[in-house]
Design a protein around this motif. Structure first.
Motif, PDB file in Angstrom:
ATOM      1  N   LEU A  27       3.359 -30.767 -26.822  1.00 29.56           N
ATOM      2  CA  LEU A  27       3.210 -30.036 -25.558  1.00 29.56           C
ATOM      3  C   LEU A  27       3.134 -30.974 -24.352  1.00 29.56           C
ATOM      4  O   LEU A  27       3.288 -30.531 -23.218  1.00 29.56           O
ATOM      5  CB  LEU A  27       1.975 -29.132 -25.608  1.00 29.56           C
ATOM      6  CG  LEU A  27       2.043 -28.002 -26.641  1.00 29.56           C
ATOM      7  CD1 LEU A  27       0.741 -27.207 -26.652  1.00 29.56           C
ATOM      8  CD2 LEU A  27       3.230 -27.083 -26.372  1.00 29.56           C
ATOM      9  N   GLU A  28       2.934 -32.246 -24.619  1.00 27.21           N
ATOM     10  CA  GLU A  28       2.862 -33.256 -23.556  1.00 27.21           C
ATOM     11  C   GLU A  28       4.167 -34.045 -23.435  1.00 27.21           C
ATOM     12  O   GLU A  28       4.214 -35.087 -22.788  1.00 27.21           O
ATOM     13  CB  GLU A  28       1.709 -34.231 -23.842  1.00 27.21           C
ATOM     14  CG  GLU A  28       0.357 -33.579 -23.994  1.00 27.21           C
ATOM     15  CD  GLU A  28      -0.064 -32.826 -22.758  1.00 27.21           C
ATOM     16  OE1 GLU A  28       0.178 -33.339 -21.642  1.00 27.21           O
ATOM     17  OE2 GLU A  28      -0.609 -31.722 -22.887  1.00 27.21           O
ATOM     18  N   THR A  29       5.228 -33.556 -24.053  1.00 24.15           N
ATOM     19  CA  THR A  29       6.488 -34.298 -24.107  1.00 24.15           C
ATOM     20  C   THR A  29       6.978 -34.717 -22.729  1.00 24.15           C
ATOM     21  O   THR A  29       7.377 -35.865 -22.537  1.00 24.15           O
ATOM     22  CB  THR A  29       7.571 -33.468 -24.829  1.00 24.15           C
ATOM     23  OG1 THR A  29       7.148 -33.234 -26.173  1.00 24.15           O
ATOM     24  CG2 THR A  29       8.905 -34.189 -24.835  1.00 24.15           C
ATOM     25  N   GLY A  30       6.943 -33.826 -21.770  1.00 25.77           N
ATOM     26  CA  GLY A  30       7.415 -34.156 -20.418  1.00 25.77           C
ATOM     27  C   GLY A  30       6.685 -35.340 -19.828  1.00 25.77           C
ATOM     28  O   GLY A  30       7.315 -36.291 -19.343  1.00 25.77           O
ATOM     29  N   SER A  31       5.370 -35.329 -19.867  1.00 30.31           N
ATOM     30  CA  SER A  31       4.602 -36.437 -19.284  1.00 30.31           C
ATOM     31  C   SER A  31       4.761 -37.717 -20.101  1.00 30.31           C
ATOM     32  O   SER A  31       4.793 -38.819 -19.551  1.00 30.31           O
ATOM     33  CB  SER A  31       3.124 -36.070 -19.141  1.00 30.31           C
ATOM     34  OG  SER A  31       2.561 -35.761 -20.395  1.00 30.31           O
ATOM     35  N   ILE A  32       4.912 -37.582 -21.418  1.00 26.48           N
ATOM     36  CA  ILE A  32       5.126 -38.764 -22.258  1.00 26.48           C
ATOM     37  C   ILE A  32       6.478 -39.401 -21.934  1.00 26.48           C
ATOM     38  O   ILE A  32       6.587 -40.629 -21.806  1.00 26.48           O
ATOM     39  CB  ILE A  32       5.017 -38.403 -23.756  1.00 26.48           C
ATOM     40  CG1 ILE A  32       3.575 -38.027 -24.096  1.00 26.48           C
ATOM     41  CG2 ILE A  32       5.506 -39.549 -24.630  1.00 26.48           C
ATOM     42  CD1 ILE A  32       3.392 -37.415 -25.474  1.00 26.48           C
ATOM     43  N   LEU A  33       7.506 -38.583 -21.768  1.00 25.95           N
ATOM     44  CA  LEU A  33       8.825 -39.125 -21.424  1.00 25.95           C
ATOM     45  C   LEU A  33       8.810 -39.785 -20.050  1.00 25.95           C
ATOM     46  O   LEU A  33       9.427 -40.834 -19.852  1.00 25.95           O
ATOM     47  CB  LEU A  33       9.887 -38.037 -21.492  1.00 25.95           C
ATOM     48  CG  LEU A  33      10.211 -37.524 -22.896  1.00 25.95           C
ATOM     49  CD1 LEU A  33      11.217 -36.383 -22.828  1.00 25.95           C
ATOM     50  CD2 LEU A  33      10.732 -38.644 -23.787  1.00 25.95           C
ATOM     51  N   LYS A  34       8.103 -39.202 -19.099  1.00 25.46           N
ATOM     52  CA  LYS A  34       7.982 -39.824 -17.774  1.00 25.46           C
ATOM     53  C   LYS A  34       7.307 -41.183 -17.894  1.00 25.46           C
ATOM     54  O   LYS A  34       7.722 -42.151 -17.251  1.00 25.46           O
ATOM     55  CB  LYS A  34       7.196 -38.920 -16.822  1.00 25.46           C
ATOM     56  CG  LYS A  34       7.969 -37.722 -16.360  1.00 25.46           C
ATOM     57  CD  LYS A  34       7.124 -36.844 -15.465  1.00 25.46           C
ATOM     58  CE  LYS A  34       7.856 -35.561 -15.124  1.00 25.46           C
ATOM     59  NZ  LYS A  34       7.035 -34.632 -14.334  1.00 25.46           N
ATOM     60  N   ARG A  35       6.251 -41.264 -18.703  1.00 25.31           N
ATOM     61  CA  ARG A  35       5.556 -42.537 -18.907  1.00 25.31           C
ATOM     62  C   ARG A  35       6.486 -43.565 -19.569  1.00 25.31           C
ATOM     63  O   ARG A  35       6.537 -44.726 -19.161  1.00 25.31           O
ATOM     64  CB  ARG A  35       4.305 -42.345 -19.752  1.00 25.31           C
ATOM     65  CG  ARG A  35       3.466 -43.617 -19.850  1.00 25.31           C
ATOM     66  CD  ARG A  35       2.269 -43.479 -20.751  1.00 25.31           C
ATOM     67  NE  ARG A  35       2.782 -43.436 -22.127  1.00 25.31           N
ATOM     68  CZ  ARG A  35       2.412 -42.565 -23.049  1.00 25.31           C
ATOM     69  NH1 ARG A  35       1.514 -41.647 -22.781  1.00 25.31           N
ATOM     70  NH2 ARG A  35       2.917 -42.601 -24.258  1.00 25.31           N
ATOM     71  N   ILE A  36       7.253 -43.126 -20.562  1.00 28.72           N
ATOM     72  CA  ILE A  36       8.201 -44.027 -21.230  1.00 28.72           C
ATOM     73  C   ILE A  36       9.197 -44.579 -20.212  1.00 28.72           C
ATOM     74  O   ILE A  36       9.479 -45.782 -20.190  1.00 28.72           O
ATOM     75  CB  ILE A  36       8.933 -43.295 -22.381  1.00 28.72           C
ATOM     76  CG1 ILE A  36       7.978 -43.086 -23.565  1.00 28.72           C
ATOM     77  CG2 ILE A  36      10.178 -44.060 -22.815  1.00 28.72           C
ATOM     78  CD1 ILE A  36       8.525 -42.176 -24.669  1.00 28.72           C
ATOM     79  N   LEU A  37       9.719 -43.717 -19.351  1.00 29.94           N
ATOM     80  CA  LEU A  37      10.682 -44.170 -18.343  1.00 29.94           C
ATOM     81  C   LEU A  37      10.067 -45.133 -17.341  1.00 29.94           C
ATOM     82  O   LEU A  37      10.728 -46.062 -16.871  1.00 29.94           O
ATOM     83  CB  LEU A  37      11.300 -42.968 -17.626  1.00 29.94           C
ATOM     84  CG  LEU A  37      12.239 -42.116 -18.476  1.00 29.94           C
ATOM     85  CD1 LEU A  37      12.659 -40.865 -17.716  1.00 29.94           C
ATOM     86  CD2 LEU A  37      13.455 -42.917 -18.917  1.00 29.94           C
ATOM     87  N   ARG A  38       8.801 -44.936 -17.009  1.00 32.63           N
ATOM     88  CA  ARG A  38       8.100 -45.851 -16.103  1.00 32.63           C
ATOM     89  C   ARG A  38       7.839 -47.203 -16.756  1.00 32.63           C
ATOM     90  O   ARG A  38       7.942 -48.242 -16.112  1.00 32.63           O
ATOM     91  CB  ARG A  38       6.751 -45.257 -15.674  1.00 32.63           C
ATOM     92  CG  ARG A  38       6.772 -44.371 -14.469  1.00 32.63           C
ATOM     93  CD  ARG A  38       5.364 -44.120 -13.907  1.00 32.63           C
ATOM     94  NE  ARG A  38       4.345 -43.895 -14.924  1.00 32.63           N
ATOM     95  CZ  ARG A  38       4.036 -42.710 -15.458  1.00 32.63           C
ATOM     96  NH1 ARG A  38       4.676 -41.632 -15.066  1.00 32.63           N
ATOM     97  NH2 ARG A  38       3.077 -42.597 -16.359  1.00 32.63           N
ATOM     98  N   GLU A  39       7.460 -47.172 -18.019  1.00 26.55           N
ATOM     99  CA  GLU A  39       7.001 -48.388 -18.701  1.00 26.55           C
ATOM    100  C   GLU A  39       8.123 -49.233 -19.302  1.00 26.55           C
ATOM    101  O   GLU A  39       7.897 -50.405 -19.609  1.00 26.55           O
ATOM    102  CB  GLU A  39       6.010 -48.009 -19.802  1.00 26.55           C
ATOM    103  CG  GLU A  39       4.722 -47.426 -19.272  1.00 26.55           C
ATOM    104  CD  GLU A  39       3.779 -46.955 -20.362  1.00 26.55           C
ATOM    105  OE1 GLU A  39       4.148 -47.031 -21.553  1.00 26.55           O
ATOM    106  OE2 GLU A  39       2.669 -46.503 -20.018  1.00 26.55           O
ATOM    107  N   HIS A  40       9.292 -48.669 -19.471  1.00 31.39           N
ATOM    108  CA  HIS A  40      10.388 -49.417 -20.088  1.00 31.39           C
ATOM    109  C   HIS A  40      11.459 -49.706 -19.051  1.00 31.39           C
ATOM    110  O   HIS A  40      12.010 -48.789 -18.447  1.00 31.39           O
ATOM    111  CB  HIS A  40      10.984 -48.628 -21.264  1.00 31.39           C
ATOM    112  CG  HIS A  40      10.055 -48.524 -22.417  1.00 31.39           C
ATOM    113  ND1 HIS A  40      10.030 -49.443 -23.434  1.00 31.39           N
ATOM    114  CD2 HIS A  40       9.081 -47.633 -22.707  1.00 31.39           C
ATOM    115  CE1 HIS A  40       9.099 -49.119 -24.310  1.00 31.39           C
ATOM    116  NE2 HIS A  40       8.504 -48.015 -23.882  1.00 31.39           N
TER     117      HIS A  40
END
Length: 100
Positions: free
Chosen positions: A46-59
């Motif tokens: 259910l947190e996929t959207g925020s997790i993907l945003k974090r992945i894009l920020r961190e990588h």
């Protein structure tokens, strides 16, 4: 990993998102899935959207591009029809020979 879209993602050189750690992926003894994909625990779906945003920020973009190239290379090396089925049949023959 049994969905068509998983293999389509590899074919098109995109980064697959794997939604579990408990599943055994095809040829996982040969394929370094974490080199080209990201994993999200089923409990966090259910947190996929925020997790993907974090992945894009961190990588960095270079890392994301490298993962895309690795995904496509993985498709070509392991999952193309011309490669996958002969390997599968060889593995099955070996298992049968060993009595597994």
């Amino acid at each position: 990993p049994q969905s068509f879209s998983f293999y389509e993602t590899l074919y098109y050189g995109r980064i697959p998102i794997l939604f579990t750690h408990a599943v055994r992926y095809p040829l996982e003894h040969l394929v370094a899935y974490d080199a080209f994909s990201f994993r999200i625990a089923e409990d966090d779906v259910l947190e996929t959207g925020s997790i993907l945003k974090r992945i894009l920020r961190e990588h960095p973009e270079k890392d994301l591009h490298t993962r895309c190239v690795r995904a496509c290379k993985t498709w070509n090396a392991f999952f193309r029809e011309e490669v996958f089925f002969p390997r599968l049949f060889t593995m099955l023959e070996e298992y049968l020979r060993r009595g597994v």
